[in-house]
Design a protein around this motif. Structure first.
Motif, PDB file in Angstrom:
ATOM      1  N   ALA A  69       0.815  -1.221   0.000  1.00  0.00           N
ATOM      2  CA  ALA A  69       0.000   0.000   0.000  1.00  0.00           C
ATOM      3  C   ALA A  69       0.846   1.267   0.000  1.00  0.00           C
ATOM      4  CB  ALA A  69      -0.956   0.004   1.200  1.00  0.00           C
ATOM      5  N   GLY A  70       2.042   1.193   0.572  1.00  0.00           N
ATOM      6  CA  GLY A  70       2.915   2.359   0.598  1.00  0.00           C
ATOM      7  C   GLY A  70       3.390   2.804  -0.763  1.00  0.00           C
ATOM      8  N   LEU A  71       3.310   1.919  -1.760  1.00  0.00           N
ATOM      9  CA  LEU A  71       3.685   2.323  -3.121  1.00  0.00           C
ATOM     10  C   LEU A  71       2.849   3.520  -3.578  1.00  0.00           C
ATOM     11  CD1 LEU A  71       3.992  -1.173  -4.852  1.00  0.00           C
ATOM     12  CD2 LEU A  71       5.880   0.354  -4.223  1.00  0.00           C
ATOM     13  N   LEU A  72       1.607   3.582  -3.133  1.00  0.00           N
ATOM     14  CA  LEU A  72       0.720   4.659  -3.566  1.00  0.00           C
ATOM     15  C   LEU A  72       1.165   6.015  -3.027  1.00  0.00           C
ATOM     16  CD1 LEU A  72      -2.703   2.826  -3.115  1.00  0.00           C
ATOM     17  CD2 LEU A  72      -1.311   3.037  -5.192  1.00  0.00           C
ATOM     18  N   SER A  73       1.925   6.019  -1.946  1.00  0.00           N
ATOM     19  CA  SER A  73       2.451   7.265  -1.406  1.00  0.00           C
ATOM     20  C   SER A  73       3.715   7.716  -2.131  1.00  0.00           C
ATOM     21  CB  SER A  73       2.746   7.112   0.096  1.00  0.00           C
ATOM     22  OG  SER A  73       1.559   6.885   0.823  1.00  0.00           O
ATOM     23  N   LEU A  74       4.244   6.868  -3.016  1.00  0.00           N
ATOM     24  CA  LEU A  74       5.457   7.200  -3.776  1.00  0.00           C
ATOM     25  C   LEU A  74       5.107   7.581  -5.215  1.00  0.00           C
ATOM     26  CD1 LEU A  74       7.755   4.263  -2.556  1.00  0.00           C
ATOM     27  CD2 LEU A  74       7.504   6.557  -1.573  1.00  0.00           C
ATOM     28  N   ARG A  75       3.934   8.189  -5.389  1.00  0.00           N
ATOM     29  CA  ARG A  75       3.370   8.367  -6.723  1.00  0.00           C
ATOM     30  C   ARG A  75       3.717   9.698  -7.392  1.00  0.00           C
ATOM     31  NH1 ARG A  75      -0.294   9.469  -2.846  1.00  0.00           N
ATOM     32  NH2 ARG A  75      -1.536  11.393  -2.988  1.00  0.00           N
ATOM     33  N   GLU A  76       4.550  10.530  -6.813  1.00  0.00           N
ATOM     34  CA  GLU A  76       4.759  11.884  -7.322  1.00  0.00           C
ATOM     35  C   GLU A  76       5.735  11.948  -8.493  1.00  0.00           C
ATOM     36  OE1 GLU A  76       2.769  14.039  -6.248  1.00  0.00           O
ATOM     37  OE2 GLU A  76       2.060  13.136  -4.381  1.00  0.00           O
ATOM     38  N   ARG A  77       5.535  11.086  -9.480  1.00  0.00           N
ATOM     39  CA  ARG A  77       6.350  11.058 -10.700  1.00  0.00           C
ATOM     40  C   ARG A  77       7.846  11.051 -10.372  1.00  0.00           C
ATOM     41  NH1 ARG A  77       3.923  11.023 -15.203  1.00  0.00           N
ATOM     42  NH2 ARG A  77       5.800  11.647 -16.360  1.00  0.00           N
ATOM     43  N   GLN A  78       8.179  10.191  -9.427  1.00  0.00           N
ATOM     44  CA  GLN A  78       9.566  10.055  -8.994  1.00  0.00           C
ATOM     45  C   GLN A  78      10.105   8.705  -9.466  1.00  0.00           C
ATOM     46  OE1 GLN A  78      11.487  12.337  -7.146  1.00  0.00           O
ATOM     47  NE2 GLN A  78      13.098  10.938  -7.817  1.00  0.00           N
ATOM     48  N   PRO A  79      11.189   8.687 -10.222  1.00  0.00           N
ATOM     49  CA  PRO A  79      11.714   7.412 -10.724  1.00  0.00           C
ATOM     50  C   PRO A  79      12.281   6.529  -9.605  1.00  0.00           C
ATOM     51  CG  PRO A  79      12.525   9.264 -12.031  1.00  0.00           C
ATOM     52  CD  PRO A  79      11.904   9.839 -10.791  1.00  0.00           C
ATOM     53  N   PHE A  80      11.899   5.279  -9.624  1.00  0.00           N
ATOM     54  CA  PHE A  80      12.524   4.222  -8.836  1.00  0.00           C
ATOM     55  C   PHE A  80      12.059   2.916  -9.465  1.00  0.00           C
ATOM     56  CE2 PHE A  80       8.471   4.974  -6.752  1.00  0.00           C
ATOM     57  CZ  PHE A  80       8.004   3.715  -6.423  1.00  0.00           C
ATOM     58  N   ALA A  81      12.617   1.804  -9.066  1.00  0.00           N
ATOM     59  CA  ALA A  81      12.254   0.505  -9.661  1.00  0.00           C
ATOM     60  C   ALA A  81      11.531  -0.360  -8.638  1.00  0.00           C
ATOM     61  CB  ALA A  81      13.506  -0.208 -10.160  1.00  0.00           C
ATOM     62  N   ILE A  82      10.611  -1.184  -9.116  1.00  0.00           N
ATOM     63  CA  ILE A  82       9.909  -2.157  -8.283  1.00  0.00           C
ATOM     64  C   ILE A  82      10.348  -3.558  -8.698  1.00  0.00           C
ATOM     65  CG2 ILE A  82       7.668  -3.156  -7.680  1.00  0.00           C
ATOM     66  CD1 ILE A  82       6.418  -0.435  -8.198  1.00  0.00           C
ATOM     67  N   TYR A  83      10.719  -4.373  -7.726  1.00  0.00           N
ATOM     68  CA  TYR A  83      11.099  -5.762  -7.967  1.00  0.00           C
ATOM     69  C   TYR A  83      10.159  -6.679  -7.178  1.00  0.00           C
ATOM     70  CZ  TYR A  83      15.596  -4.293 -10.007  1.00  0.00           C
ATOM     71  OH  TYR A  83      16.564  -3.746 -10.796  1.00  0.00           O
ATOM     72  N   ALA A  84       9.667  -7.712  -7.841  1.00  0.00           N
ATOM     73  CA  ALA A  84       8.767  -8.666  -7.187  1.00  0.00           C
ATOM     74  C   ALA A  84       8.662  -9.927  -8.031  1.00  0.00           C
ATOM     75  CB  ALA A  84       7.383  -8.050  -6.973  1.00  0.00           C
ATOM     76  N   THR A  85       8.036 -10.947  -7.472  1.00  0.00           N
ATOM     77  CA  THR A  85       7.788 -12.177  -8.222  1.00  0.00           C
ATOM     78  C   THR A  85       6.720 -11.929  -9.285  1.00  0.00           C
ATOM     79  OG1 THR A  85       6.055 -12.925  -6.715  1.00  0.00           O
ATOM     80  CG2 THR A  85       8.325 -13.562  -6.191  1.00  0.00           C
ATOM     81  N   THR A  86       6.589 -12.862 -10.207  1.00  0.00           N
ATOM     82  CA  THR A  86       5.571 -12.727 -11.246  1.00  0.00           C
ATOM     83  C   THR A  86       4.175 -12.668 -10.632  1.00  0.00           C
ATOM     84  OG1 THR A  86       5.571 -15.145 -11.528  1.00  0.00           O
ATOM     85  CG2 THR A  86       6.956 -13.854 -13.022  1.00  0.00           C
ATOM     86  N   GLN A  87       3.937 -13.439  -9.551  1.00  0.00           N
ATOM     87  CA  GLN A  87       2.618 -13.422  -8.917  1.00  0.00           C
ATOM     88  C   GLN A  87       2.295 -12.052  -8.330  1.00  0.00           C
ATOM     89  OE1 GLN A  87       5.027 -15.743  -8.529  1.00  0.00           O
ATOM     90  NE2 GLN A  87       4.213 -17.654  -7.664  1.00  0.00           N
ATOM     91  N   VAL A  88       3.252 -11.446  -7.655  1.00  0.00           N
ATOM     92  CA  VAL A  88       3.013 -10.144  -7.027  1.00  0.00           C
ATOM     93  C   VAL A  88       2.885  -9.054  -8.087  1.00  0.00           C
ATOM     94  CG1 VAL A  88       3.975  -8.392  -5.479  1.00  0.00           C
ATOM     95  CG2 VAL A  88       4.114 -10.823  -4.866  1.00  0.00           C
ATOM     96  N   LEU A  89       3.706  -9.119  -9.119  1.00  0.00           N
ATOM     97  CA  LEU A  89       3.588  -8.130 -10.202  1.00  0.00           C
ATOM     98  C   LEU A  89       2.240  -8.255 -10.900  1.00  0.00           C
ATOM     99  CD1 LEU A  89       7.149  -8.149 -11.833  1.00  0.00           C
ATOM    100  CD2 LEU A  89       6.173  -6.464 -10.243  1.00  0.00           C
ATOM    101  N   ALA A  90       1.737  -9.491 -11.032  1.00  0.00           N
ATOM    102  CA  ALA A  90       0.421  -9.687 -11.642  1.00  0.00           C
ATOM    103  C   ALA A  90      -0.674  -9.075 -10.777  1.00  0.00           C
ATOM    104  CB  ALA A  90       0.160 -11.175 -11.857  1.00  0.00           C
ATOM    105  N   THR A  91      -0.518  -9.153  -9.473  1.00  0.00           N
ATOM    106  CA  THR A  91      -1.496  -8.541  -8.569  1.00  0.00           C
ATOM    107  C   THR A  91      -1.495  -7.021  -8.728  1.00  0.00           C
ATOM    108  OG1 THR A  91      -1.284 -10.344  -6.974  1.00  0.00           O
ATOM    109  CG2 THR A  91      -2.170  -8.274  -6.163  1.00  0.00           C
ATOM    110  N   LEU A  92      -0.313  -6.425  -8.816  1.00  0.00           N
ATOM    111  CA  LEU A  92      -0.234  -4.978  -9.039  1.00  0.00           C
ATOM    112  C   LEU A  92      -0.861  -4.610 -10.383  1.00  0.00           C
ATOM    113  CD1 LEU A  92       3.387  -4.108  -7.838  1.00  0.00           C
ATOM    114  CD2 LEU A  92       1.270  -4.101  -6.513  1.00  0.00           C
ATOM    115  N   GLU A  93      -0.603  -5.410 -11.389  1.00  0.00           N
ATOM    116  CA  GLU A  93      -1.130  -5.148 -12.724  1.00  0.00           C
ATOM    117  C   GLU A  93      -2.654  -5.232 -12.738  1.00  0.00           C
ATOM    118  OE1 GLU A  93      -1.073  -4.195 -16.747  1.00  0.00           O
ATOM    119  OE2 GLU A  93       0.603  -4.192 -15.327  1.00  0.00           O
ATOM    120  N   ALA A  94      -3.210  -6.119 -11.934  1.00  0.00           N
ATOM    121  CA  ALA A  94      -4.661  -6.319 -11.921  1.00  0.00           C
ATOM    122  C   ALA A  94      -5.403  -5.232 -11.153  1.00  0.00           C
ATOM    123  CB  ALA A  94      -4.989  -7.686 -11.322  1.00  0.00           C
ATOM    124  N   ASN A  95      -4.670  -4.428 -10.388  1.00  0.00           N
ATOM    125  CA  ASN A  95      -5.272  -3.347  -9.617  1.00  0.00           C
ATOM    126  C   ASN A  95      -4.869  -2.018 -10.236  1.00  0.00           C
ATOM    127  OD1 ASN A  95      -6.508  -4.408  -6.787  1.00  0.00           O
ATOM    128  ND2 ASN A  95      -4.857  -5.751  -7.463  1.00  0.00           N
TER     129      ASN A  95
END
Length: 312
Positions: free
Chosen positions: A97-123
Motif C-alpha cells: 500500500a505504501g507504493l501509492l504514497s510514492l506516486r509523485e512522478r519520482q523514478p525508482f524501480a519495483i522488484y517482485a515475483t511474477t505473482q506479485v507483479l500480476a497482482t499490481l497489474e490487476a489493480n
C-alpha cells in the motif's frame, strides 16, 4: 552494507488504530518497555547514499520522516529521493500500500515475483506509478540479482529470492470459501538474501513464513543474520486475546513458541544474529518486561524495534 529496520510491526502497526487490547493501551499510555512500531519494512544501502526498500508499508511517509537517510539531501534537486528501488516479498496490504504514497512522478524501480507483479497489474490504482518512470522487474527465484535503479544503474545491493511457505494476500481470498486452504508455496510469499558487492556477509529477510521445512533450514545454515517472521508468540493468541478468530497458521504465519514454532525449528541451525520482525499487536514480546520477551532473549533472539540498524 548498512541495513535499517524502519518498520517492525505486522499489519496495522502497533498500536493498531482500532485496537484496545492491553498491549495497545500500554503503548498509548507510554508504559515503560512498550514501544510503538510502524508496519513491516527494512532499508538497505551499499554506499549510504542510495537505498533499497524491502516492502512499502502504509506507514511509509512516517517512516521516511523518521529516517533522515531516506529524505532528500539538502543540496538535492527540488524533487528527489535516495530511494532507488523497492523489493516486495508478497502482495499483502502492509507491504504494497505504501507504493501509492510514492506516486509523485519520482523514478525508482519495483522488484517482485511474477505473482506479485500480476497482482499490481490487476489493480489499476497502482497505475499512478507511471511504468515509464517506475519500471516493474521480475525477481527470478533462486538467482542472485543486482538491484538497479529506474535507469539501470547498479545500487550495489544484490538480492537472491526464494519461495517460502505462506499464503495468498487476504484480499485475494475467495470470500465464499472462508474455510478454504489459501496456503501457497509457489512464490506468493518469498524470503530474500540481501548482500553487497563484496559478499563479505549477507542477511536473510523473511517477514512472512508459515512453516520451517528442511529446505529452509539448509538455506539458513551459517547465515550471518536472520530477520524472521515474529507475528505471533502463540498460534492461538488472537483468539485467546479476544480480538480475532484466526490462528497464526491461518494467516500464514508461524508462531515463535511451541515444539513446531520458529524458536524450536531453528534452534540447532547455525545462525549468527536472530531478530524477530513483523510483530503483531497481540504478541506479548512487545512488552519488554514480559516473561515471553525474556524467553525469546534467552533463546538467543532479539525483538526488532523501529530504527534498529546493523552493518554486515
Amino acid at each position: 552494507m548498512r541495513l535499517k529496520i524502519i518498520g517492525s510491526a505486522a499489519g496495522g502497526g502497533f498500536p493498531q488504530w482500532n485496537c484496545n487490547y492491553r498491549l495497545s493501551r500500554a503503548a498509548r499510555s507510554g508504559v515503560a518497555g512498550v514501544h510503538s512500531r510502524t508496519q513491516s519494512s527494512i532499508a538497505a544501502s551499499a554506499d549510504g547514499a542510495g537505498w533499497v526498500l524491502f516492502n512499502a508499508s502504509p506507514d511509509i511517509r512516517q517512516q521516511i520522516a523518521q529516517t533522515p537517510e531516506l529524505q532528500p539531501a539538502l543540496d538535492a534537486p527540488l524533487r528527489s529521493t535516495p530511494i532507488r528501488a523497492v523489493v516486495l516479498t508478497n502482495a499483502d496490504v502492509d507491504h504494497v500500500a505504501g507504493l501509492l504514497s510514492l506516486r509523485e512522478r519520482q523514478p525508482f524501480a519495483i522488484y517482485a515475483t511474477t505473482q506479485v507483479l500480476a497482482t499490481l497489474e490487476a489493480n489499476s490504482i497502482f497505475n499512478v506509478l507511471d511504468p515509464s518512470l517506475v519500471p516493474r522487474r521480475i525477481l527470478p527465484p533462486g538467482e542472485e540479482l543486482a538491484i538497479c535503479d529506474a535507469d539501470g544503474h547498479d545500487t550495489g545491493v544484490a538480492v537472491e529470492s526464494f519461495p517460502v511457505p505462506g499464503k495468498i494476500a487476504l484480499y485475494l481470498e475467495e470470500r465464499s470459501q472462508p474455510d478454504a486452504n489459501f496456503s501457497s508455496d509457489a512464490g506468493d510469499t518469498i524470503g530474500v538474501r540481501i548482500a553487497g558487492a563484496g559478499r563479505r556477509g549477507s542477511v536473510f529477510y523473511i517477514p512472512g513464513c508459515a512453516r520451517i521445512d528442511a529446505t529452509l533450514r539448509a538455506r539458513l545454515a551459517n547465515a550471518a543474520c536472520l530477520l524472521f517472521d515474529g507475528t505471533v508468540y502463540m498460534d492461538d493468541e488472537m483468539i485467546a486475546a479476544g480480538v480475532g478468530q484466526k490462528t497464526g497458521a491461518r494467516m500464514g504465519h508461524l508462531a515463535m513458541s511451541g515444539d513446531a514454532g520458529s524458536i524450536a525449528g531453528l534452534a540447532d541451525v547455525r545462525i549468527g544474529r536472530r531478530v524477530f520482525v513483523h510483530i503483531n499487536n497481540t504478541n506479548p514480546v512487545l512488552d519488554e518486561n514480559s516473561a515471553e520477551h525474556a524467553a525469546v532473549k534467552a533463546a538467543g533472539w532479539e525483538v526488532a524495534r523501529d530504527g534498529m540498524e546493523m552493518e554486515f
